[in-house]
Write a protein that holds these residues in place. Sequence first.
Motif, mmCIF file in Angstrom:
data_model
loop_
_atom_site.group_PDB
_atom_site.id
_atom_site.type_symbol
_atom_site.label_atom_id
_atom_site.label_comp_id
_atom_site.label_asym_id
_atom_site.label_seq_id
_atom_site.Cartn_x
_atom_site.Cartn_y
_atom_site.Cartn_z
ATOM 1 N N ALA A 101 0.814 -1.222 0.000
ATOM 2 C CA ALA A 101 0.000 0.000 0.000
ATOM 3 C C ALA A 101 0.844 1.267 0.000
ATOM 4 O O ALA A 101 0.503 2.254 -0.660
ATOM 5 C CB ALA A 101 -0.950 -0.013 1.199
ATOM 6 N N ASN A 102 1.942 1.276 0.741
ATOM 7 C CA ASN A 102 2.768 2.486 0.835
ATOM 8 C C ASN A 102 4.102 2.310 0.117
ATOM 9 O O ASN A 102 5.144 2.754 0.589
ATOM 10 C CB ASN A 102 2.991 2.872 2.298
ATOM 11 C CG ASN A 102 3.765 1.819 3.088
ATOM 12 O OD1 ASN A 102 3.709 0.629 2.765
ATOM 13 N ND2 ASN A 102 4.480 2.250 4.120
ATOM 14 N N SER A 130 5.369 3.710 -2.494
ATOM 15 C CA SER A 130 6.071 4.951 -2.853
ATOM 16 C C SER A 130 6.807 5.529 -1.651
ATOM 17 O O SER A 130 7.953 5.999 -1.771
ATOM 18 C CB SER A 130 5.080 5.982 -3.403
ATOM 19 O OG SER A 130 4.484 5.521 -4.599
ATOM 20 N N GLU A 131 6.166 5.489 -0.497
ATOM 21 C CA GLU A 131 6.795 5.975 0.736
ATOM 22 C C GLU A 131 8.044 5.156 1.071
ATOM 23 O O GLU A 131 9.080 5.706 1.473
ATOM 24 C CB GLU A 131 5.781 5.889 1.873
ATOM 25 C CG GLU A 131 6.310 6.266 3.240
ATOM 26 C CD GLU A 131 5.298 5.964 4.335
ATOM 27 O OE1 GLU A 131 5.725 5.676 5.472
ATOM 28 O OE2 GLU A 131 4.084 6.004 4.048
ATOM 29 N N ARG A 137 3.441 -0.796 13.730
ATOM 30 C CA ARG A 137 3.825 0.604 13.944
ATOM 31 C C ARG A 137 4.520 0.798 15.293
ATOM 32 O O ARG A 137 5.424 1.629 15.425
ATOM 33 C CB ARG A 137 2.598 1.511 13.844
ATOM 34 C CG ARG A 137 2.035 1.611 12.436
ATOM 35 C CD ARG A 137 0.995 2.707 12.314
ATOM 36 N NE ARG A 137 0.428 2.756 10.980
ATOM 37 C CZ ARG A 137 0.985 3.374 9.945
ATOM 38 N NH1 ARG A 137 2.142 4.003 10.108
ATOM 39 N NH2 ARG A 137 0.396 3.369 8.765
ATOM 40 N N GLN A 179 11.153 1.447 8.838
ATOM 41 C CA GLN A 179 10.085 1.837 7.926
ATOM 42 C C GLN A 179 8.895 0.900 8.082
ATOM 43 O O GLN A 179 9.042 -0.323 8.050
ATOM 44 C CB GLN A 179 10.584 1.797 6.479
ATOM 45 C CG GLN A 179 9.519 1.999 5.424
ATOM 46 C CD GLN A 179 8.847 3.361 5.508
ATOM 47 O OE1 GLN A 179 9.517 4.385 5.620
ATOM 48 N NE2 GLN A 179 7.521 3.376 5.486
ATOM 49 N N HIS A 180 7.720 1.498 8.236
ATOM 50 C CA HIS A 180 6.490 0.718 8.315
ATOM 51 C C HIS A 180 6.086 0.243 6.924
ATOM 52 O O HIS A 180 6.231 0.964 5.934
ATOM 53 C CB HIS A 180 5.366 1.565 8.913
ATOM 54 C CG HIS A 180 4.087 0.817 9.101
ATOM 55 N ND1 HIS A 180 3.019 0.936 8.244
ATOM 56 C CD2 HIS A 180 3.719 -0.084 10.041
ATOM 57 C CE1 HIS A 180 2.039 0.160 8.653
ATOM 58 N NE2 HIS A 180 2.431 -0.472 9.740
ATOM 59 N N SER A 237 2.796 -1.182 4.866
ATOM 60 C CA SER A 237 1.338 -1.267 4.944
ATOM 61 C C SER A 237 0.797 -2.147 3.825
ATOM 62 O O SER A 237 1.281 -2.090 2.690
ATOM 63 C CB SER A 237 0.705 0.126 4.819
ATOM 64 O OG SER A 237 1.134 0.976 5.850
ATOM 65 N N THR A 261 -2.737 -3.212 1.663
ATOM 66 C CA THR A 261 -3.964 -2.529 1.274
ATOM 67 C C THR A 261 -5.175 -3.062 2.041
ATOM 68 O O THR A 261 -5.325 -4.274 2.212
ATOM 69 C CB THR A 261 -4.203 -2.663 -0.244
ATOM 70 O OG1 THR A 261 -5.376 -1.929 -0.600
ATOM 71 C CG2 THR A 261 -4.385 -4.120 -0.655
#
Length: 348
Positions: free
Chosen positions: A95-96, A98-99, A250, A264-265, A267, A269
């Motif tokens: 889900a993340n 890009s982050e 988290r 780094q978390h 995630s 979807t």
Amino acid sequence: MLLSRKHILPLLNALYRTGTNRISVSHPATEIGELLEIRLKHPNETSVRLTMDLGDLNEGREEIRRRYGETVHNDLPDADEYVRAVTAGGLVPVANVSEIHEYISRHGYRDLEAGHGPLVLGIDTNIIPWELPRILDLDHKYGTTDDAGRRPTNGYALATGVKEELDWHYKHYETNSLVEAFGPEFERLTNQPAGSNRQGFLGLYAYRALMAGRNVDRVETGTGDESIVSGYLEYQQNSRKKPLLLSNDRGFVERSVDAGLLSQHVSFTPVLPRTVSATWKEIADTLYLLSVIFGALNLPKVTLFGVWNGKSGLGWQHEKLSCQFRSPKLEPLVERQMRVLDAYDDIR
């Protein structure tokens, strides 16, 4: 017949060549039913419908709990675990993503020749079964290089406490309740890992595969977040290497950052798309993972078993499935396709 993970591709090809272009993949339990539907086309672009509604999956598990009890209920993955499997297979992105890539861009791609300390990945227990270095393209051996030819990371630092947390050993010593609930396919699960322990086995063998095939430092820790973070902090203080920890928790990430570690978390979807485009390789990876966590999958003309009575450590190490054909024409075709693939791999 036993199939390795890579041999799911010949199975897909055999189904395609025998006119089975539409493949419904389902769990034997009627309360669960279809997990996804594959429309086989070009090997690099095939449509997959994620027909399993996540709410329906959890409701089906609860219905099974009411009818058959806690043991049977616990054998089934929940919606979150299903999402992780289709993510690890490559059908849907993290889900993340890009982050994560932005974070790696800031801290990775180290210039070792200029004296920068290597960046090494640490992977928390809750995500190690799901092959994140591969799907996030972070592996130090195969990760995509930058313009200067540098990989995103330089190796791994794996906590011994994570391995200890993965050493789950609960097995099914009787399968009568599973057979009653799910059908005769589950007669074969005697003495095999049950429920979430199958994910533990995926994680354990992923851990071992990294230890055997990558640049890995062992970080001595106990179990639990506090001990693992403390172990990584000591490792960082006594090494030129910089660990970067990945976790779906988290609280673990916050504890790590507060201690002065990179973390780094990750995630997953909460909502799946109805239809995705995938390669046959991604479909094969997904079928392997779903077969393991659900125990058995029904496809047209064939049933795949991720666990079965007699599956050994080598079966887990070499990512084997057991394949029970319901079509006399399909098995010899798969065998021929497997020989072709193996011969090709031998000469590469």
